[in-house]
Design a protein around this motif. Structure first.
Motif, PDB file in Angstrom:
ATOM      1  N   LEU A   1      10.588   9.479   6.996  1.00 59.77           N
ATOM      2  CA  LEU A   1       9.926  10.222   8.058  1.00 59.77           C
ATOM      3  C   LEU A   1      10.717  11.501   8.283  1.00 59.77           C
ATOM      4  CD1 LEU A   1       7.817  10.415  10.332  1.00 59.77           C
ATOM      5  CD2 LEU A   1       9.373   9.089  11.764  1.00 59.77           C
ATOM      6  N   HIS A   2      10.094  12.632   7.989  1.00 60.56           N
ATOM      7  CA  HIS A   2      10.723  13.939   8.169  1.00 60.56           C
ATOM      8  C   HIS A   2       9.825  14.717   9.119  1.00 60.56           C
ATOM      9  CE1 HIS A   2      12.410  13.461   3.810  1.00 60.56           C
ATOM     10  NE2 HIS A   2      12.877  12.566   4.648  1.00 60.56           N
ATOM     11  N   GLY A   3      10.281  14.895  10.331  1.00 63.19           N
ATOM     12  CA  GLY A   3       9.484  15.585  11.332  1.00 63.19           C
ATOM     13  C   GLY A   3      10.118  16.896  11.727  1.00 63.19           C
ATOM     14  N   VAL A   4       9.336  17.696  12.391  1.00 62.24           N
ATOM     15  CA  VAL A   4       9.809  19.002  12.834  1.00 62.24           C
ATOM     16  C   VAL A   4      10.822  18.864  13.971  1.00 62.24           C
ATOM     17  CG1 VAL A   4       9.053  21.198  13.829  1.00 62.24           C
ATOM     18  CG2 VAL A   4       7.619  20.043  12.145  1.00 62.24           C
ATOM     19  N   ASP A   5      10.609  17.913  14.867  1.00 66.02           N
ATOM     20  CA  ASP A   5      11.400  17.817  16.094  1.00 66.02           C
ATOM     21  C   ASP A   5      12.512  16.780  16.055  1.00 66.02           C
ATOM     22  OD1 ASP A   5       9.745  19.751  17.191  1.00 66.02           O
ATOM     23  OD2 ASP A   5       8.332  18.263  17.939  1.00 66.02           O
ATOM     24  N   TRP A   6      12.796  16.154  14.908  1.00 73.40           N
ATOM     25  CA  TRP A   6      13.828  15.136  14.850  1.00 73.40           C
ATOM     26  C   TRP A   6      14.469  15.136  13.469  1.00 73.40           C
ATOM     27  CZ3 TRP A   6       8.634  13.861  15.667  1.00 73.40           C
ATOM     28  CH2 TRP A   6       7.967  13.355  14.564  1.00 73.40           C
ATOM     29  N   PRO A   7      15.667  14.561  13.367  1.00 76.64           N
ATOM     30  CA  PRO A   7      16.338  14.520  12.060  1.00 76.64           C
ATOM     31  C   PRO A   7      15.578  13.637  11.061  1.00 76.64           C
ATOM     32  CG  PRO A   7      17.887  14.106  13.841  1.00 76.64           C
ATOM     33  CD  PRO A   7      16.517  14.066  14.436  1.00 76.64           C
ATOM     34  N   ASN A   8      15.829  13.876   9.780  1.00 73.89           N
ATOM     35  CA  ASN A   8      15.192  13.091   8.732  1.00 73.89           C
ATOM     36  C   ASN A   8      15.665  11.641   8.750  1.00 73.89           C
ATOM     37  OD1 ASN A   8      13.928  15.402   7.889  1.00 73.89           O
ATOM     38  ND2 ASN A   8      15.290  15.763   6.165  1.00 73.89           N
TER      39      ASN A   8
ATOM     40  N   GLU B   1       6.032  14.721   7.666  1.00 74.77           N
ATOM     41  CA  GLU B   1       6.129  14.305   6.266  1.00 74.77           C
ATOM     42  C   GLU B   1       6.652  12.880   6.276  1.00 74.77           C
ATOM     43  OE1 GLU B   1       8.885  15.356   2.441  1.00 74.77           O
ATOM     44  OE2 GLU B   1       8.398  16.990   3.801  1.00 74.77           O
ATOM     45  N   TRP B   2       5.837  11.946   5.824  1.00 76.65           N
ATOM     46  CA  TRP B   2       6.228  10.539   5.857  1.00 76.65           C
ATOM     47  C   TRP B   2       5.560   9.796   4.716  1.00 76.65           C
ATOM     48  CZ3 TRP B   2       1.914   7.532   6.657  1.00 76.65           C
ATOM     49  CH2 TRP B   2       0.835   8.142   7.298  1.00 76.65           C
TER      50      TRP B   2
ATOM     51  N   VAL C   1      -0.692   9.916  18.273  1.00 78.69           N
ATOM     52  CA  VAL C   1      -0.237   9.753  16.896  1.00 78.69           C
ATOM     53  C   VAL C   1      -0.719  10.886  15.991  1.00 78.69           C
ATOM     54  CG1 VAL C   1      -0.390   8.205  14.893  1.00 78.69           C
ATOM     55  CG2 VAL C   1      -0.169   7.246  17.178  1.00 78.69           C
ATOM     56  N   VAL C   2      -1.752  11.610  16.396  1.00 81.74           N
ATOM     57  CA  VAL C   2      -2.407  12.590  15.529  1.00 81.74           C
ATOM     58  C   VAL C   2      -1.452  13.675  15.044  1.00 81.74           C
ATOM     59  CG1 VAL C   2      -4.190  14.387  15.442  1.00 81.74           C
ATOM     60  CG2 VAL C   2      -4.709  12.159  16.421  1.00 81.74           C
ATOM     61  N   ASN C   3      -0.588  14.200  15.904  1.00 80.72           N
ATOM     62  CA  ASN C   3       0.310  15.279  15.498  1.00 80.72           C
ATOM     63  C   ASN C   3       1.259  14.839  14.387  1.00 80.72           C
ATOM     64  OD1 ASN C   3       1.255  17.966  15.664  1.00 80.72           O
ATOM     65  ND2 ASN C   3       3.054  17.220  16.786  1.00 80.72           N
ATOM     66  N   VAL C   4       1.856  13.669  14.528  1.00 79.77           N
ATOM     67  CA  VAL C   4       2.745  13.149  13.485  1.00 79.77           C
ATOM     68  C   VAL C   4       1.951  12.886  12.210  1.00 79.77           C
ATOM     69  CG1 VAL C   4       4.235  11.218  12.820  1.00 79.77           C
ATOM     70  CG2 VAL C   4       4.380  12.165  15.114  1.00 79.77           C
ATOM     71  N   TRP C   5       0.744  12.365  12.353  1.00 79.44           N
ATOM     72  CA  TRP C   5      -0.127  12.062  11.213  1.00 79.44           C
ATOM     73  C   TRP C   5      -0.423  13.337  10.414  1.00 79.44           C
ATOM     74  CZ3 TRP C   5      -1.619   7.213   9.832  1.00 79.44           C
ATOM     75  CH2 TRP C   5      -2.636   7.085   8.894  1.00 79.44           C
ATOM     76  N   LYS C   6      -0.706  14.438  11.140  1.00 77.08           N
ATOM     77  CA  LYS C   6      -1.106  15.683  10.489  1.00 77.08           C
ATOM     78  C   LYS C   6       0.087  16.485   9.976  1.00 77.08           C
ATOM     79  CE  LYS C   6      -3.509  18.047  13.373  1.00 77.08           C
ATOM     80  NZ  LYS C   6      -4.394  18.732  14.305  1.00 77.08           N
ATOM     81  N   THR C   7       1.143  16.609  10.779  1.00 74.58           N
ATOM     82  CA  THR C   7       2.209  17.550  10.460  1.00 74.58           C
ATOM     83  C   THR C   7       3.479  16.907   9.937  1.00 74.58           C
ATOM     84  OG1 THR C   7       3.049  17.531  12.732  1.00 74.58           O
ATOM     85  CG2 THR C   7       1.369  19.185  12.185  1.00 74.58           C
TER      86      THR C   7
ATOM     87  N   LEU D   1       0.851  -1.187   0.000  1.00 75.82           N
ATOM     88  CA  LEU D   1       0.000   0.000   0.000  1.00 75.82           C
ATOM     89  C   LEU D   1       0.884   1.233   0.000  1.00 75.82           C
ATOM     90  CD1 LEU D   1      -2.317  -1.112   2.935  1.00 75.82           C
ATOM     91  CD2 LEU D   1      -2.929  -1.145   0.525  1.00 75.82           C
ATOM     92  N   ASP D   2       0.525   2.233  -0.764  1.00 79.66           N
ATOM     93  CA  ASP D   2       1.212   3.511  -0.746  1.00 79.66           C
ATOM     94  C   ASP D   2       0.784   4.240   0.530  1.00 79.66           C
ATOM     95  OD1 ASP D   2       1.863   6.245  -0.999  1.00 79.66           O
ATOM     96  OD2 ASP D   2       1.713   6.154  -3.174  1.00 79.66           O
TER      97      ASP D   2
END
Length: 185
Positions: A126-133, A91-92, A83-89, A65-66
């Motif tokens: 997984l590219h998040g605001v609070d952690w490295p890519n 990039e993964w 999980v909602v914050n990672v889901w919304k904001t 699945l994509d």
């Protein structure tokens, strides 16, 4: 949910209904749901309990699945708050293959929904605001109601190629806890 996946939809199943003095049960076997984007197969049971409540369980497998389509298709209301914050904001994305997933739930207030199973992630990022890519993720993930095990995991974390030799994440009342062994090159 299915409107996020373009093209045709084919659904097959066998249905068995059993009625007794204590309640009734519907059993769907040989479920096959196919679209151009993915295929799901599995079984499902819905049972009326003697107290009038209902219990349901589903066991499924999927083709790859994509994750972008999965993200669009699953309503945020279905997700745990943590999980909602990672889901919304966040990039993964990447590909997800469900080797097996089991979901069990009830209309009873004292029975939580339980999700367990094994999935394989390919070409994940997984590219998040609070952690490295983190890129090029390949892993097998085993989900249990109170923990996640990560095995066979490889990827590039903040530009460094890494292998996760052990990854266990627990969801405790005091908050999440992890035990991870990582080797980098």
């Amino acid at each position: 949910f299915l409107s996020e996946f373009p093209g045709w939809l084919k659904v097959d199943s066998q249905i068995k209904w059993v009625k007794s003095q204590l309640g009734s049960q519907v059993h769907l076997s040989n479920i096959a749901l196919a679209t151009p984007a993915f295929t799901l197969t599995g079984i499902a049971n819905i049972e009326e309990l003697s107290d009038g409540h209902h219990m349901a369980s589903v066991s499924m497998r999927s083709s790859s699945l994509d994750l972008e389509n999965v993200r669009k298709a699953i309503p945020q209301a279905w997700l745990p708050d943590r999980v909602v914050n990672v889901w919304k904001t966040g990039e993964w994305g990447g590909e997800l293959e469900v080797l097996e997933v089991r979901v069990t739930g009830s209309t009873r207030d004292d029975v939580d929904t339980s999700v367990s199973g094994t999935v394989r992630v390919k070409n994940g990022f997984l590219h998040g605001v609070d952690w490295p890519n983190t890129d090029h993720i390949q892993a097998t993930v085993v989900v249990e109601p109170d923990r996640i095990h990560v095995t066979e995991a490889h990827g590039v974390y903040d530009g460094i190629s890494v292998d996760v030799t052990k990854g266990v994440f627990l969801f405790k009342e005091s908050g999440p806890w992890g035990d991870v062994d990582i080797q980098g090159n």
